[in-house]
Design a protein around this motif. Sequence first.
Motif, PDB file in Angstrom:
ATOM      1  N   ARG A 192     -54.407  93.955 -62.845  1.00  0.00           N
ATOM      2  CA  ARG A 192     -53.585  95.058 -62.328  1.00  0.00           C
ATOM      3  C   ARG A 192     -52.277  95.219 -63.109  1.00  0.00           C
ATOM      4  N   VAL A 193     -52.034  94.390 -64.092  1.00  0.00           N
ATOM      5  CA  VAL A 193     -50.771  94.469 -64.831  1.00  0.00           C
ATOM      6  C   VAL A 193     -50.624  95.825 -65.510  1.00  0.00           C
ATOM      7  N   ASP A 194     -51.632  96.235 -66.280  1.00  0.00           N
ATOM      8  CA  ASP A 194     -51.548  97.528 -66.966  1.00  0.00           C
ATOM      9  C   ASP A 194     -51.481  98.693 -65.988  1.00  0.00           C
ATOM     10  N   PRO A 195     -52.294  98.702 -64.917  1.00  0.00           N
ATOM     11  CA  PRO A 195     -52.147  99.771 -63.920  1.00  0.00           C
ATOM     12  C   PRO A 195     -50.757  99.812 -63.276  1.00  0.00           C
ATOM     13  N   ILE A 196     -50.183  98.651 -62.989  1.00  0.00           N
ATOM     14  CA  ILE A 196     -48.837  98.626 -62.396  1.00  0.00           C
ATOM     15  C   ILE A 196     -47.827  99.210 -63.373  1.00  0.00           C
ATOM     16  N   LEU A 197     -47.919  98.807 -64.640  1.00  0.00           N
ATOM     17  CA  LEU A 197     -47.008  99.341 -65.658  1.00  0.00           C
ATOM     18  C   LEU A 197     -47.127 100.861 -65.745  1.00  0.00           C
ATOM     19  N   ALA A 198     -48.353 101.353 -65.770  1.00  0.00           N
ATOM     20  CA  ALA A 198     -48.558 102.795 -65.860  1.00  0.00           C
ATOM     21  C   ALA A 198     -47.958 103.505 -64.657  1.00  0.00           C
ATOM     22  N   THR A 199     -48.130 102.920 -63.490  1.00  0.00           N
ATOM     23  CA  THR A 199     -47.617 103.528 -62.264  1.00  0.00           C
ATOM     24  C   THR A 199     -46.097 103.562 -62.249  1.00  0.00           C
ATOM     25  N   MET A 200     -45.476 102.491 -62.702  1.00  0.00           N
ATOM     26  CA  MET A 200     -44.015 102.483 -62.765  1.00  0.00           C
ATOM     27  C   MET A 200     -43.515 103.484 -63.791  1.00  0.00           C
ATOM     28  N   ALA A 219     -47.822  85.303 -60.538  1.00  0.00           N
ATOM     29  CA  ALA A 219     -48.528  85.368 -61.812  1.00  0.00           C
ATOM     30  C   ALA A 219     -48.489  86.786 -62.394  1.00  0.00           C
ATOM     31  N   THR A 220     -48.658  87.770 -61.539  1.00  0.00           N
ATOM     32  CA  THR A 220     -48.567  89.155 -61.998  1.00  0.00           C
ATOM     33  C   THR A 220     -47.166  89.473 -62.485  1.00  0.00           C
ATOM     34  N   THR A 221     -46.166  88.961 -61.761  1.00  0.00           N
ATOM     35  CA  THR A 221     -44.785  89.184 -62.153  1.00  0.00           C
ATOM     36  C   THR A 221     -44.483  88.580 -63.510  1.00  0.00           C
ATOM     37  N   ALA A 222     -44.945  87.352 -63.737  1.00  0.00           N
ATOM     38  CA  ALA A 222     -44.720  86.699 -65.028  1.00  0.00           C
ATOM     39  C   ALA A 222     -45.320  87.532 -66.157  1.00  0.00           C
ATOM     40  N   ALA A 223     -46.512  88.062 -65.927  1.00  0.00           N
ATOM     41  CA  ALA A 223     -47.166  88.882 -66.960  1.00  0.00           C
ATOM     42  C   ALA A 223     -46.391  90.192 -67.179  1.00  0.00           C
ATOM     43  N   LEU A 224     -45.895  90.773 -66.110  1.00  0.00           N
ATOM     44  CA  LEU A 224     -45.101  92.015 -66.243  1.00  0.00           C
ATOM     45  C   LEU A 224     -43.811  91.749 -67.015  1.00  0.00           C
ATOM     46  N   LEU A 225     -43.179  90.625 -66.736  1.00  0.00           N
ATOM     47  CA  LEU A 225     -41.915  90.306 -67.417  1.00  0.00           C
ATOM     48  C   LEU A 225     -42.121  90.008 -68.895  1.00  0.00           C
ATOM     49  N   ASN A 226     -43.347  89.632 -69.261  1.00  0.00           N
ATOM     50  CA  ASN A 226     -43.639  89.312 -70.672  1.00  0.00           C
ATOM     51  C   ASN A 226     -44.078  90.527 -71.471  1.00  0.00           C
ATOM     52  N   THR A 227     -44.169  91.679 -70.850  1.00  0.00           N
ATOM     53  CA  THR A 227     -44.579  92.886 -71.573  1.00  0.00           C
ATOM     54  C   THR A 227     -43.401  93.463 -72.367  1.00  0.00           C
ATOM     55  N   GLU A 267     -34.754  94.353 -61.983  1.00  0.00           N
ATOM     56  CA  GLU A 267     -33.815  94.818 -63.003  1.00  0.00           C
ATOM     57  C   GLU A 267     -34.533  95.331 -64.250  1.00  0.00           C
ATOM     58  N   LYS A 268     -35.617  94.667 -64.661  1.00  0.00           N
ATOM     59  CA  LYS A 268     -36.315  95.083 -65.873  1.00  0.00           C
ATOM     60  C   LYS A 268     -36.915  96.474 -65.732  1.00  0.00           C
ATOM     61  N   PHE A 269     -37.450  96.772 -64.549  1.00  0.00           N
ATOM     62  CA  PHE A 269     -38.161  98.036 -64.386  1.00  0.00           C
ATOM     63  C   PHE A 269     -37.398  99.062 -63.554  1.00  0.00           C
ATOM     64  N   GLY A 270     -36.162  98.762 -63.198  1.00  0.00           N
ATOM     65  CA  GLY A 270     -35.324  99.723 -62.502  1.00  0.00           C
ATOM     66  C   GLY A 270     -35.818 100.075 -61.104  1.00  0.00           C
TER      67      GLY A 270
END
Length: 318
Positions: A289-297, A310-318, A77-80
């Motif tokens: 990979r958090v920043d690369p994933i964000l950039a890709t999305m 763990a990656t998901t938690a970090a993505l949700l906290n951005t 939901e956060k990233f569509g």
Amino acid sequence: MPRDPIQQRQQIEDQIIEAAWAYYHDDLNQSEIAEKLGLSRATVVNYLGEARRREYVRISLSPDVFRERQISSELREKFGLKECLVVPTGETGDQTLSRVARAASDWLPQLLVRGDRLGVSWGETIFKVSQYAERRPIPEIEIVQLVGSMTTPLGFAAETCSANLAQKFDATCINLHAPLLVEQPGLAEMLRAEPVIARQLDAVRTCNKVLFAAGSCEPDSHVVRCGLVSLDLLEAYKARGAQAVISGRFIDAEGNAILGEMDNRIIGADIAQMKGKDVALLVSAGLDRVDPILATMRAGITTHLATCSATTAALLNT
């Protein structure tokens, strides 16, 4: 008189198969199997391990379990995104990567239907997905190598990734018979114009689904380790804002392609060709990979994501 070695090997093979069947189908415990087959419990344990190593037995969990977790829903939901699959983080980075790749390999067949043309990228993550994939024929699909080939000491060449998946899914394999990177832009242009390669590049452009990973821009990135870019060139791209590597192409934090002289020498999919797919499955995990994933999305490439908690938690906290 000593037993015939061939007969002895056959007896062991039969016992491995019988032990696996009794354990996984008949629900006997290891002690019961040992008594039934006249073996020690330690031997049964070894035989069960050998059955899994030889892939006589495959243990898998339903991908639906990991897609229906609350954390997966929050990420979607956060990233569509259309769907997310989140597996528990392992004790090490290698264990986490293996968990995510295995889960993605179980999920991938559910995302494919008759007539699909799946573009497959490269790298360690995608190679592991192709290794873990279970044999599951899918009618009339094509697997397309998204980037050219490159000699690498790392063991995960692009053509291997696509060929593995094509074999597992009984699919037609369209390999890209050209180098990933050549020295001169003019040579790359000539190769792209070759009829055979031109047809293969047309298949790359017309994929309706893609499987890829988000590479980092750190010195240990696979694009450096395989020799695609030097550390100096990597730093030059980072100075221009490079945040991720997708199929050998650099993008910034907002997902914009960072074009350089190297792009004219690459033979394979570009960032624009990765967009607008029915399914774009990104398989990536790790805090680096958090920043690369964000950039890709943000680039508008990702529709589906397989990662770890763990990656998901970090993505949700951005």
